[in-house]
Design a protein around this motif. Structure first.
Motif, mmCIF file in Angstrom:
data_model
loop_
_atom_site.group_PDB
_atom_site.id
_atom_site.type_symbol
_atom_site.label_atom_id
_atom_site.label_comp_id
_atom_site.label_asym_id
_atom_site.label_seq_id
_atom_site.Cartn_x
_atom_site.Cartn_y
_atom_site.Cartn_z
ATOM 1 N N LEU A 83 33.221 92.039 198.424
ATOM 2 C CA LEU A 83 33.422 92.396 199.579
ATOM 3 C C LEU A 83 35.061 93.058 199.358
ATOM 4 O O LEU A 83 35.636 93.757 200.608
ATOM 5 N N ALA A 84 36.037 92.462 198.477
ATOM 6 C CA ALA A 84 37.191 93.189 198.839
ATOM 7 C C ALA A 84 37.040 94.615 198.357
ATOM 8 O O ALA A 84 37.915 95.207 198.877
ATOM 9 N N LEU A 85 36.747 94.204 197.582
ATOM 10 C CA LEU A 85 36.793 95.614 197.002
ATOM 11 C C LEU A 85 36.042 97.143 197.716
ATOM 12 O O LEU A 85 36.339 97.856 197.401
ATOM 13 N N LEU A 90 36.718 101.820 201.076
ATOM 14 C CA LEU A 90 36.010 102.601 201.956
ATOM 15 C C LEU A 90 37.480 103.045 203.503
ATOM 16 O O LEU A 90 37.202 104.295 203.346
ATOM 17 N N LEU A 91 38.492 102.538 203.185
ATOM 18 C CA LEU A 91 39.803 103.130 203.316
ATOM 19 C C LEU A 91 39.780 103.885 202.588
ATOM 20 O O LEU A 91 41.128 104.967 203.131
ATOM 21 N N ALA A 92 39.942 104.191 200.770
ATOM 22 C CA ALA A 92 40.305 105.096 199.892
ATOM 23 C C ALA A 92 39.660 106.453 201.239
ATOM 24 O O ALA A 92 40.065 107.771 200.115
ATOM 25 N N PHE A 108 36.541 113.089 193.372
ATOM 26 C CA PHE A 108 37.829 111.959 194.834
ATOM 27 C C PHE A 108 35.608 110.934 195.298
ATOM 28 O O PHE A 108 36.008 110.244 195.086
ATOM 29 N N VAL A 109 34.846 111.733 195.972
ATOM 30 C CA VAL A 109 33.987 110.462 196.314
ATOM 31 C C VAL A 109 33.057 110.534 195.415
ATOM 32 O O VAL A 109 32.609 108.946 195.171
ATOM 33 N N MET A 110 32.789 110.693 193.944
ATOM 34 C CA MET A 110 32.760 110.396 192.420
ATOM 35 C C MET A 110 33.365 108.583 192.363
ATOM 36 O O MET A 110 32.600 107.834 192.020
ATOM 37 N N CYS A 111 34.849 109.027 191.946
ATOM 38 C CA CYS A 111 35.138 107.822 191.627
ATOM 39 C C CYS A 111 35.619 106.714 192.851
ATOM 40 O O CYS A 111 35.367 105.496 192.706
ATOM 41 N N VAL A 112 35.200 107.103 194.366
ATOM 42 C CA VAL A 112 35.346 105.871 195.381
ATOM 43 C C VAL A 112 34.080 105.264 195.260
ATOM 44 O O VAL A 112 33.776 104.437 195.392
ATOM 45 N N GLN A 113 32.960 106.098 195.187
ATOM 46 C CA GLN A 113 31.646 105.632 195.126
ATOM 47 C C GLN A 113 31.477 104.768 194.227
ATOM 48 O O GLN A 113 30.838 103.225 193.616
ATOM 49 N N THR A 174 35.474 109.998 209.265
ATOM 50 C CA THR A 174 36.082 109.598 209.180
ATOM 51 C C THR A 174 36.239 108.018 210.057
ATOM 52 O O THR A 174 36.444 107.137 209.044
ATOM 53 N N TRP A 175 36.182 108.335 211.714
ATOM 54 C CA TRP A 175 36.590 106.633 211.973
ATOM 55 C C TRP A 175 34.909 106.653 211.563
ATOM 56 O O TRP A 175 35.551 104.623 211.934
#
Length: 423
Positions: A83-85, A90-92, A108-113, A174-175
């Protein structure tokens, strides 16, 4: 006859289920947000598939390690970490700059995903393993509890698809992501404060080498899961949403918004139907009165029945000269039927993996099994973009039919011996 669950076990099950619901709502919404947002930015089907590749690769690695981590440090630790990750991921994602080049945006999106994939499978493995430890041990109690968790989770994820499309159309990318991060963070705090006793805290003697199962049934079931979920995601991730967008959108801003809502609504209905059927699977299959061997044989038969749907849809797509109203209606109806049959197959798999394993190694067998699940999703994700770009709708659906057929063949290797459990 079923045994009544202990009050503390039921409370822990409710808390785990609530946490999993919250996570999957954001997971479904995020997938729809990313897919539709980047499609409108001009990403090709293959580039869209790349956005989800690291998500699935991370899921494979996470499931392999998470089973051992949970066995070593306890199930609540992996649940809270997941849950924390997801909140961090999402914030990233809110930091994505629309002025970046496509290559930088994809990376960037690949890393966040990827981080989100780790989070999802930490939460999934924790929740599914908890059912084995908390459910009533006699009758169809295990099947009922795992079906309820999995079915309700998928219904919530389906709602997430609709929420994601609605947030994108109203708040913007973003929002929408920021709002989801804040809500999930609040839920994480509440779960940590309210989680009752009832889940094991881990054991120091757990070895990482034990994550690889020596049970033939666990291994064959995991292989069947690879092809089953590959068959779903090969059309679900990129192919069908992009096809529907091409049919529904006229290219204007208002047309795009209408297409977002309609695609999100269909995907939401599909997942919610899938979840409802999963939750009803024990009753549909008469699990309370059937032995484990009969349910194993049922898994083979339901996989064979599922094959008919994508095979028929492939024929329909080949007969069509392009996007036509009759084909769109056929696809909607056919994919809803696919969802019903797929749900029964998936529910049977989810029950059988818990039936095949022992309590002392449940997190490791479940982790191994869901590593295979993530592998199937990775395969389907990659093929979704490539097949749609290379051969359009017929190749997407034909590939799905092939993979269902392979899943049915592998499921045929499952043993009817109910006593065969993980060594």
């Amino acid at each position: 006859m079923t045994t009544r669950a202990r009050p503390e076990g039921l409370s822990a099950y409710i808390a785990v289920t609530a946490a999993y619901w919250a996570f999957m709502l954001t997971d479904g919404a995020l997938r729809m947000l990313v897919l539709l947002h980047f499609h409108t930015l001009g990403f090709s089907p293959v580039q869209l598939a790349y956005l989800f590749v690291l998500y699935e690769i991370a899921g494979m690695a996470t499931n392999l390690a998470a089973g051992w981590i949970a066995a070593r440090f306890g199930l609540t630790s992996t649940l809270y970490a997941g849950l924390a990750l997801q909140v961090v991921a999402l914030l990233a994602l809110t930091q994505l700059d629309p002025t970046w080049a496509i290559g930088a945006s994809v990376a960037f999106v690949m890393c966040v995903q990827g981080a989100s994939g780790v989070a999802k499978d930490l939460a999934k493995m924790s929740s599914k393993s908890a059912v084995k430890l908390l459910a009533p041990s006699e009758g169809d109690g295990l099947f009922r509890w795992v079906a309820l968790l999995t079915g309700s989770k998928n219904a919530v994820k389906g709602l997430g698809f609709l929420v994601g499309a609605a947030l994108l159309a109203t708040l913007g990318f973003t929002w929408a992501v920021l709002a989801m991060a804040l809500v999930l963070a609040a839920i994480l705090v509440a779960v940590v404060l309210l989680m009752p006793e009832g889940l094991p805290r881990g054991r120091k003697g757990a070895k990482f080498s034990q994550v690889f199962s020596t049970s033939a049934n666990v291994n064959w079931l995991s292989a069947a899961r690879v092809f089953l979920f590959g068959a779903r995601d090969v059309w679900f991730v990129v192919g069908i949403p992009i096809y529907f967008y091409a049919v529904l959108s006229d290219g204007s801003e208002e047309g795009n918004r209408a297409a977002f809502f309609l695609i999100g609504t269909f995907m939401a209905i599909w997942i919610i139907l899938y979840g409802a059927v999963q939750a009803s699977a024990p009753r549909l299959l008469r699990a309370a009165t059937r032995p484990e061997g009969a349910l194993i044989r049922a898994a083979r038969g339901w996989a064979a029945a599922l094959f008919v749907v994508p095979a028929a849809l492939t024929c329909a797509a080949l007969l069509s000269s392009g996007p036509q109203p009759w084909l769109t209606v056929t696809l909607v109806a056919g994919l809803l039927v696919f969802g019903v049959l797929f749900a029964v197959n998936s529910a049977l798999h989810s029950y059988l993996i818990l039936a095949f394993t022992r309590s002392e190694r449940v997190t490791m067998d479940v982790g191994f099994y869901y590593m295979a699940n993530a592998g199937g999703r990775l395969l389907g994700t990659l093929l979704s973009g490539f097949t749609y770009q290379a051969g359009g709708l017929p190749l997407v659906l034909g590939t799905a039919a092939l993979m269902v057929g392979l899943s049915a063949l592998v499921a045929g290797r499952l043993s009817d011996q109910a006593s065969q459990v993980a060594a």
